[in-house]
Design a protein around this motif. Structure first.
Motif, short mmCIF file in Angstrom:
data_model
loop_
_atom_site.label_atom_id
_atom_site.label_comp_id
_atom_site.label_asym_id
_atom_site.label_seq_id
_atom_site.Cartn_x
_atom_site.Cartn_y
_atom_site.Cartn_z
N GLU A 1 0.83 -1.21 0.00
CA GLU A 1 0.00 0.00 0.00
C GLU A 1 0.86 1.25 0.00
N LEU A 2 1.88 1.27 0.83
CA LEU A 2 2.76 2.43 0.88
C LEU A 2 3.48 2.61 -0.46
N GLY A 3 3.91 1.52 -1.06
CA GLY A 3 4.60 1.61 -2.34
C GLY A 3 3.73 2.21 -3.43
N LYS A 4 2.45 1.88 -3.45
CA LYS A 4 1.55 2.44 -4.45
C LYS A 4 1.45 3.96 -4.33
N LEU A 5 1.47 4.45 -3.09
CA LEU A 5 1.36 5.90 -2.88
C LEU A 5 2.66 6.61 -3.23
N THR A 6 3.77 6.09 -2.73
CA THR A 6 5.04 6.76 -2.97
C THR A 6 5.44 6.69 -4.44
N ASP A 7 5.13 5.59 -5.11
CA ASP A 7 5.44 5.49 -6.55
C ASP A 7 4.68 6.52 -7.36
N ALA A 8 3.50 6.91 -6.86
CA ALA A 8 2.70 7.92 -7.55
C ALA A 8 3.10 9.34 -7.16
N GLY A 9 4.10 9.47 -6.30
CA GLY A 9 4.54 10.79 -5.88
C GLY A 9 3.64 11.45 -4.87
N VAL A 10 2.88 10.66 -4.13
CA VAL A 10 1.96 11.19 -3.12
C VAL A 10 2.65 11.17 -1.77
N HIS A 11 2.66 12.29 -1.07
CA HIS A 11 3.22 12.35 0.27
C HIS A 11 2.31 11.60 1.25
N VAL A 12 2.90 10.96 2.25
CA VAL A 12 2.14 10.16 3.21
C VAL A 12 2.53 10.57 4.62
N VAL A 13 1.53 10.75 5.48
CA VAL A 13 1.72 11.01 6.90
C VAL A 13 0.84 10.04 7.68
N ALA A 14 1.37 9.44 8.72
CA ALA A 14 0.60 8.54 9.58
C ALA A 14 0.20 9.29 10.85
N ALA A 15 -1.08 9.23 11.19
CA ALA A 15 -1.59 9.86 12.41
C ALA A 15 -2.19 8.78 13.30
N GLY A 16 -1.69 8.68 14.52
CA GLY A 16 -2.22 7.69 15.45
C GLY A 16 -1.56 6.34 15.37
N SER A 17 -0.52 6.21 14.57
CA SER A 17 0.24 4.97 14.52
C SER A 17 1.69 5.31 14.19
N HIS A 18 2.58 4.43 14.58
CA HIS A 18 4.01 4.65 14.36
C HIS A 18 4.43 4.08 13.02
N SER A 19 5.47 4.66 12.44
CA SER A 19 5.96 4.19 11.14
C SER A 19 7.47 4.39 11.07
N ASP A 20 8.14 3.44 10.44
CA ASP A 20 9.57 3.55 10.21
C ASP A 20 9.88 4.16 8.85
N THR A 21 8.87 4.38 8.04
CA THR A 21 9.10 4.79 6.65
C THR A 21 8.51 6.14 6.28
N VAL A 22 7.51 6.63 7.02
CA VAL A 22 6.89 7.92 6.71
C VAL A 22 6.79 8.75 7.98
N LEU B 1 1.98 20.06 5.46
CA LEU B 1 2.43 21.34 4.92
C LEU B 1 3.94 21.36 4.72
N ASP B 2 4.68 20.78 5.65
CA ASP B 2 6.14 20.70 5.49
C ASP B 2 6.50 19.89 4.25
N LEU B 3 5.85 18.75 4.06
CA LEU B 3 6.16 17.91 2.90
C LEU B 3 5.81 18.62 1.60
#
Length: 330
Positions: free
Chosen positions: A127-148, A301-303
Protein backbone atom coordinates in the motif's frame (compact mmCIF):
# COMPACT_ATOMS: atom_id res chain seq x y z
CA UNK A 1 -5.89 33.60 -13.49
CA UNK A 2 -4.58 36.03 -16.12
CA UNK A 3 -7.30 38.52 -15.14
CA UNK A 4 -6.30 38.23 -11.45
CA UNK A 5 -2.61 38.67 -12.30
CA UNK A 6 -3.26 41.73 -14.47
CA UNK A 7 -5.44 43.48 -11.91
CA UNK A 8 -3.08 42.65 -9.01
CA UNK A 9 -0.02 43.63 -11.02
CA UNK A 10 1.82 40.33 -10.53
CA UNK A 11 2.81 37.28 -12.57
CA UNK A 12 0.70 34.17 -13.16
CA UNK A 13 3.12 32.15 -11.06
CA UNK A 14 2.72 34.53 -8.12
CA UNK A 15 -1.07 34.23 -8.35
CA UNK A 16 -0.81 30.43 -8.38
CA UNK A 17 1.51 30.33 -5.35
CA UNK A 18 -0.59 32.82 -3.40
CA UNK A 19 -3.89 31.03 -3.95
CA UNK A 20 -2.42 27.62 -3.12
CA UNK A 21 -0.80 28.87 0.11
CA UNK A 22 2.77 28.21 -1.02
CA UNK A 23 5.84 30.13 0.09
CA UNK A 24 7.58 32.84 -1.92
CA UNK A 25 4.81 35.45 -1.73
CA UNK A 26 4.85 38.34 0.74
CA UNK A 27 1.87 38.66 3.09
CA UNK A 28 0.82 41.97 1.53
CA UNK A 29 0.95 40.61 -2.01
CA UNK A 30 -0.89 37.45 -0.96
CA UNK A 31 -3.69 39.49 0.63
CA UNK A 32 -3.97 41.70 -2.48
CA UNK A 33 -4.18 38.69 -4.79
CA UNK A 34 -6.81 36.99 -2.63
CA UNK A 35 -8.86 40.19 -2.54
CA UNK A 36 -8.76 40.47 -6.35
CA UNK A 37 -9.61 36.77 -6.73
CA UNK A 38 -12.59 37.18 -4.41
CA UNK A 39 -13.74 40.25 -6.33
CA UNK A 40 -13.58 38.28 -9.60
CA UNK A 41 -15.05 35.11 -8.04
CA UNK A 42 -11.98 33.16 -9.14
CA UNK A 43 -10.85 29.86 -7.62
CA UNK A 44 -8.27 27.34 -8.80
CA UNK A 45 -9.80 24.37 -10.59
CA UNK A 46 -8.17 21.28 -9.00
CA UNK A 47 -8.64 19.10 -12.10
CA UNK A 48 -7.13 21.73 -14.38
CA UNK A 49 -4.24 22.27 -12.00
CA UNK A 50 -3.56 18.53 -11.90
CA UNK A 51 -3.60 18.31 -15.72
CA UNK A 52 -1.11 21.18 -15.83
CA UNK A 53 1.24 19.23 -13.58
CA UNK A 54 0.63 21.37 -10.53
CA UNK A 55 -0.71 20.48 -7.11
CA UNK A 56 -4.37 19.50 -6.79
CA UNK A 57 -4.91 21.38 -3.53
CA UNK A 58 -6.42 18.32 -1.89
CA UNK A 59 -5.34 15.95 0.88
CA UNK A 60 -6.91 12.54 1.41
CA UNK A 61 -7.71 11.29 4.90
CA UNK A 62 -7.96 7.49 5.09
CA UNK A 63 -9.48 5.93 8.20
CA UNK A 64 -11.45 2.89 9.20
CA UNK A 65 -14.12 4.27 11.53
CA UNK A 66 -15.14 7.89 11.00
CA UNK A 67 -18.05 7.97 13.53
CA UNK A 68 -15.74 7.38 16.50
CA UNK A 69 -14.79 10.36 18.62
CA UNK A 70 -11.08 9.67 18.09
CA UNK A 71 -11.14 9.59 14.28
CA UNK A 72 -13.53 12.52 13.92
CA UNK A 73 -11.37 14.60 16.30
CA UNK A 74 -8.23 13.87 14.25
CA UNK A 75 -10.08 14.94 11.09
CA UNK A 76 -11.24 18.14 12.82
CA UNK A 77 -7.65 18.99 13.78
CA UNK A 78 -6.47 18.34 10.24
CA UNK A 79 -9.18 20.50 8.73
CA UNK A 80 -8.41 23.39 11.06
CA UNK A 81 -4.72 23.22 10.10
CA UNK A 82 -5.20 22.91 6.34
CA UNK A 83 -8.23 25.14 5.70
CA UNK A 84 -6.36 28.48 6.20
CA UNK A 85 -4.00 27.56 3.35
CA UNK A 86 -6.85 26.51 1.02
CA UNK A 87 -6.20 22.78 1.12
CA UNK A 88 -9.34 20.66 0.92
CA UNK A 89 -9.85 17.29 2.64
CA UNK A 90 -11.07 14.20 0.83
CA UNK A 91 -12.24 11.78 3.54
CA UNK A 92 -12.28 8.07 2.71
CA UNK A 93 -13.50 5.44 5.18
CA UNK A 94 -12.07 1.98 4.43
CA UNK A 95 -13.87 -0.07 7.06
CA UNK A 96 -14.35 -2.94 4.61
CA UNK A 97 -11.31 -4.96 3.37
CA UNK A 98 -12.48 -4.83 -0.26
CA UNK A 99 -12.97 -1.07 -0.02
CA UNK A 100 -9.44 -0.69 1.29
CA UNK A 101 -8.01 -2.76 -1.57
CA UNK A 102 -9.95 -0.69 -4.11
CA UNK A 103 -8.78 2.62 -2.64
CA UNK A 104 -5.09 1.83 -2.73
CA UNK A 105 -5.38 0.22 -6.16
CA UNK A 106 -7.10 3.14 -7.87
CA UNK A 107 -6.27 6.31 -5.93
CA UNK A 108 -2.72 6.69 -7.34
CA UNK A 109 -4.10 6.24 -10.87
CA UNK A 110 -6.64 9.01 -10.35
CA UNK A 111 -4.00 11.29 -8.77
CA UNK A 112 -6.68 13.39 -7.13
CA UNK A 113 -4.62 14.38 -4.07
CA UNK A 114 -1.17 15.66 -3.18
CA UNK A 115 -0.89 13.88 0.17
CA UNK A 116 -2.54 11.11 2.17
CA UNK A 117 -2.98 11.07 5.94
CA UNK A 118 -3.72 7.58 7.27
CA UNK A 119 -5.46 7.65 10.66
CA UNK A 120 -4.72 4.75 13.02
CA UNK A 121 -4.02 2.35 10.15
CA UNK A 122 -0.80 0.42 9.66
CA UNK A 123 0.02 0.55 5.94
CA UNK A 124 1.37 -2.57 4.31
CA UNK A 125 4.56 -2.22 2.20
CA UNK A 126 2.47 -2.75 -0.94
CA UNK A 127 0.00 0.00 0.00
CA UNK A 128 2.76 2.43 0.88
CA UNK A 129 4.60 1.61 -2.34
CA UNK A 130 1.55 2.44 -4.45
CA UNK A 131 1.36 5.90 -2.88
CA UNK A 132 5.04 6.76 -2.97
CA UNK A 133 5.44 5.49 -6.55
CA UNK A 134 2.70 7.92 -7.55
CA UNK A 135 4.54 10.79 -5.88
CA UNK A 136 1.96 11.19 -3.12
CA UNK A 137 3.22 12.35 0.27
CA UNK A 138 2.14 10.16 3.21
CA UNK A 139 1.72 11.01 6.90
CA UNK A 140 0.60 8.54 9.58
CA UNK A 141 -1.59 9.86 12.41
CA UNK A 142 -2.22 7.69 15.45
CA UNK A 143 0.24 4.97 14.52
CA UNK A 144 4.01 4.65 14.36
CA UNK A 145 5.96 4.19 11.14
CA UNK A 146 9.57 3.55 10.21
CA UNK A 147 9.10 4.79 6.65
CA UNK A 148 6.89 7.92 6.71
CA UNK A 149 6.46 10.89 9.07
CA UNK A 150 4.06 10.10 11.90
CA UNK A 151 2.40 11.67 14.94
CA UNK A 152 1.08 9.46 17.74
CA UNK A 153 0.94 8.87 21.45
CA UNK A 154 3.02 6.14 23.05
CA UNK A 155 0.27 3.51 23.32
CA UNK A 156 2.50 1.14 25.27
CA UNK A 157 3.16 3.83 27.87
CA UNK A 158 -0.51 4.85 28.03
CA UNK A 159 -1.53 1.27 28.76
CA UNK A 160 1.15 1.02 31.44
CA UNK A 161 -0.16 4.19 33.06
CA UNK A 162 -3.64 2.67 33.22
CA UNK A 163 -2.58 -0.75 34.51
CA UNK A 164 -0.07 0.68 37.00
CA UNK A 165 -2.86 2.78 38.51
CA UNK A 166 -4.87 -0.40 39.10
CA UNK A 167 -1.81 -2.19 40.51
CA UNK A 168 -1.12 0.67 42.90
CA UNK A 169 -4.69 0.40 44.17
CA UNK A 170 -3.98 -3.25 45.02
CA UNK A 171 -5.62 -5.04 42.08
CA UNK A 172 -4.05 -8.27 40.81
CA UNK A 173 -6.85 -9.86 38.76
CA UNK A 174 -6.85 -7.24 36.00
CA UNK A 175 -8.66 -7.99 32.74
CA UNK A 176 -7.87 -6.54 29.32
CA UNK A 177 -10.90 -5.67 27.20
CA UNK A 178 -9.31 -5.05 23.81
CA UNK A 179 -10.87 -4.49 20.40
CA UNK A 180 -10.84 -7.07 17.62
CA UNK A 181 -7.72 -9.19 17.19
CA UNK A 182 -4.82 -7.27 15.70
CA UNK A 183 -3.83 -7.83 12.07
CA UNK A 184 -2.25 -5.87 9.25
CA UNK A 185 -5.64 -4.21 8.75
CA UNK A 186 -6.20 -3.32 12.40
CA UNK A 187 -5.15 -0.46 14.60
CA UNK A 188 -1.54 -0.69 15.66
CA UNK A 189 -2.75 0.67 18.99
CA UNK A 190 -4.44 -2.66 19.70
CA UNK A 191 -1.12 -4.46 19.68
CA UNK A 192 0.73 -1.73 21.58
CA UNK A 193 -1.87 -1.41 24.35
CA UNK A 194 -1.86 -5.14 24.90
CA UNK A 195 1.94 -4.99 25.06
CA UNK A 196 1.72 -2.25 27.69
CA UNK A 197 -0.83 -4.28 29.68
CA UNK A 198 1.40 -7.35 29.70
CA UNK A 199 4.56 -5.35 30.40
CA UNK A 200 3.03 -3.61 33.43
CA UNK A 201 1.79 -6.88 34.93
CA UNK A 202 5.12 -8.58 34.29
CA UNK A 203 7.05 -5.73 35.93
CA UNK A 204 4.82 -6.11 39.02
CA UNK A 205 5.35 -9.87 39.12
CA UNK A 206 1.69 -10.56 38.32
CA UNK A 207 1.13 -13.43 35.85
CA UNK A 208 -1.27 -12.78 32.98
CA UNK A 209 -4.44 -14.86 33.19
CA UNK A 210 -5.27 -15.47 29.52
CA UNK A 211 -8.92 -16.03 30.47
CA UNK A 212 -9.02 -12.34 31.37
CA UNK A 213 -7.75 -11.17 27.94
CA UNK A 214 -10.74 -10.59 25.67
CA UNK A 215 -10.85 -9.01 22.19
CA UNK A 216 -14.16 -7.87 20.75
CA UNK A 217 -15.48 -5.43 18.20
CA UNK A 218 -14.91 -1.76 18.94
CA UNK A 219 -17.30 0.85 20.33
CA UNK A 220 -19.69 0.72 23.25
CA UNK A 221 -21.64 -2.24 21.86
CA UNK A 222 -18.45 -4.28 21.53
CA UNK A 223 -17.45 -3.23 25.04
CA UNK A 224 -20.77 -4.51 26.42
CA UNK A 225 -20.43 -7.82 24.57
CA UNK A 226 -16.82 -8.24 25.64
CA UNK A 227 -17.75 -7.56 29.24
CA UNK A 228 -20.50 -10.16 29.02
CA UNK A 229 -17.81 -12.63 27.93
CA UNK A 230 -15.67 -11.77 30.97
CA UNK A 231 -18.71 -12.15 33.25
CA UNK A 232 -19.26 -15.65 31.93
CA UNK A 233 -15.78 -16.75 33.04
CA UNK A 234 -14.95 -18.97 35.97
CA UNK A 235 -13.77 -16.12 38.16
CA UNK A 236 -14.45 -12.40 37.88
CA UNK A 237 -11.66 -9.84 37.59
CA UNK A 238 -11.37 -7.16 40.25
CA UNK A 239 -10.57 -4.52 37.62
CA UNK A 240 -10.78 -4.05 33.84
CA UNK A 241 -8.52 -2.07 31.53
CA UNK A 242 -10.50 -1.24 28.38
CA UNK A 243 -9.03 -0.25 25.02
CA UNK A 244 -10.95 3.04 24.85
CA UNK A 245 -13.52 5.08 26.74
CA UNK A 246 -16.25 4.01 24.32
CA UNK A 247 -15.44 0.36 25.00
CA UNK A 248 -15.32 1.04 28.75
CA UNK A 249 -18.72 2.76 28.80
CA UNK A 250 -20.31 -0.24 27.10
CA UNK A 251 -18.62 -2.53 29.62
CA UNK A 252 -19.91 -0.45 32.56
CA UNK A 253 -23.44 -0.78 31.19
CA UNK A 254 -23.13 -4.57 31.20
CA UNK A 255 -21.78 -4.56 34.75
CA UNK A 256 -24.64 -2.45 36.03
CA UNK A 257 -27.23 -4.59 34.27
CA UNK A 258 -25.66 -7.61 35.97
CA UNK A 259 -26.00 -5.91 39.36
CA UNK A 260 -22.24 -5.44 39.77
CA UNK A 261 -21.26 -2.14 41.36
CA UNK A 262 -18.50 0.01 39.82
CA UNK A 263 -16.01 0.48 41.40
CA UNK A 264 -16.93 -1.31 44.64
CA UNK A 265 -16.88 -4.75 43.03
CA UNK A 266 -15.05 -4.12 39.74
CA UNK A 267 -12.96 -1.08 38.82
CA UNK A 268 -12.84 0.27 35.25
CA UNK A 269 -10.17 2.32 33.46
CA UNK A 270 -9.53 3.10 29.80
CA UNK A 271 -7.75 5.48 27.41
CA UNK A 272 -8.94 8.65 25.62
CA UNK A 273 -10.79 11.15 27.85
CA UNK A 274 -13.80 11.11 25.55
CA UNK A 275 -16.26 13.97 26.34
CA UNK A 276 -18.56 11.39 27.94
CA UNK A 277 -15.78 10.23 30.29
CA UNK A 278 -16.12 13.28 32.53
CA UNK A 279 -19.92 13.13 32.44
CA UNK A 280 -19.88 9.46 33.51
CA UNK A 281 -17.05 9.92 36.04
CA UNK A 282 -14.82 7.45 34.14
CA UNK A 283 -11.18 7.09 35.17
CA UNK A 284 -9.07 7.32 32.02
CA UNK A 285 -5.69 8.10 30.48
CA UNK A 286 -6.24 11.27 28.46
CA UNK A 287 -4.96 12.12 25.01
CA UNK A 288 -5.73 14.97 22.57
CA UNK A 289 -6.57 13.61 19.09
CA UNK A 290 -7.50 17.04 17.74
CA UNK A 291 -4.00 18.35 18.52
CA UNK A 292 -2.61 15.19 16.94
CA UNK A 293 -4.58 15.97 13.78
CA UNK A 294 -3.22 19.49 13.73
CA UNK A 295 0.33 18.15 14.02
CA UNK A 296 -0.35 15.76 11.13
CA UNK A 297 -1.55 18.77 9.12
CA UNK A 298 1.69 20.62 9.89
CA UNK A 299 3.66 17.60 8.65
CA UNK A 300 1.65 17.65 5.41
CA UNK A 301 2.43 21.34 4.92
CA UNK A 302 6.14 20.70 5.49
CA UNK A 303 6.16 17.91 2.90
CA UNK A 304 4.26 19.95 0.31
CA UNK A 305 6.63 22.88 0.80
CA UNK A 306 9.72 20.67 0.53
CA UNK A 307 10.77 21.40 4.11
CA UNK A 308 12.08 18.89 6.65
CA UNK A 309 9.16 17.63 8.73
CA UNK A 310 9.23 19.03 12.24
CA UNK A 311 9.62 16.35 14.90
CA UNK A 312 6.47 16.14 17.00
CA UNK A 313 7.65 13.38 19.34
CA UNK A 314 5.23 11.14 21.26
CA UNK A 315 2.14 13.11 22.21
CA UNK A 316 1.64 13.29 25.98
CA UNK A 317 -0.90 11.25 27.91
CA UNK A 318 -1.95 11.73 31.52
CA UNK A 319 -3.89 9.75 34.07
CA UNK A 320 -7.21 11.30 35.17
CA UNK A 321 -8.58 9.58 38.27
CA UNK A 322 -12.34 9.75 38.62
CA UNK A 323 -14.99 7.55 40.19
CA UNK A 324 -14.70 4.19 38.42
CA UNK A 325 -11.51 2.99 40.14
CA UNK A 326 -10.99 2.07 43.80
CA UNK A 327 -9.05 -0.51 45.84
CA UNK A 328 -10.38 -4.06 45.45
CA UNK A 329 -13.08 -5.08 47.88
CA UNK A 330 -12.21 -7.57 50.57
Amino acid sequence: MADVAERAGVSLGTVSRALRGLEGVSPGTRDRIRAVAAELDYVINPEAAALAGRATGRVAVVLHDLPTWYCSSVVLGLERQLRPVNLDLLVRCVDDPDDRIEFFATMPLRRKVDAVVVVAIALSPVELGKLTDAGVHVVAAGSHSDTVPYVAIDDVLAAQQAVNHLLQLGHRRIALLNTVAASDRAWQAQRDRETGYRTALDAAGVPVDEDLVVSWSGGSRGGAQGMDRLLSGRRLPSAVFAFSDEVALGAVRSLRRAGIEVPRQISMISIDDHPLAELTDLTTVAQDPEALGQAAGMAVLDLLAGRPVREAGPFPTRLIVRGTTAPPSS
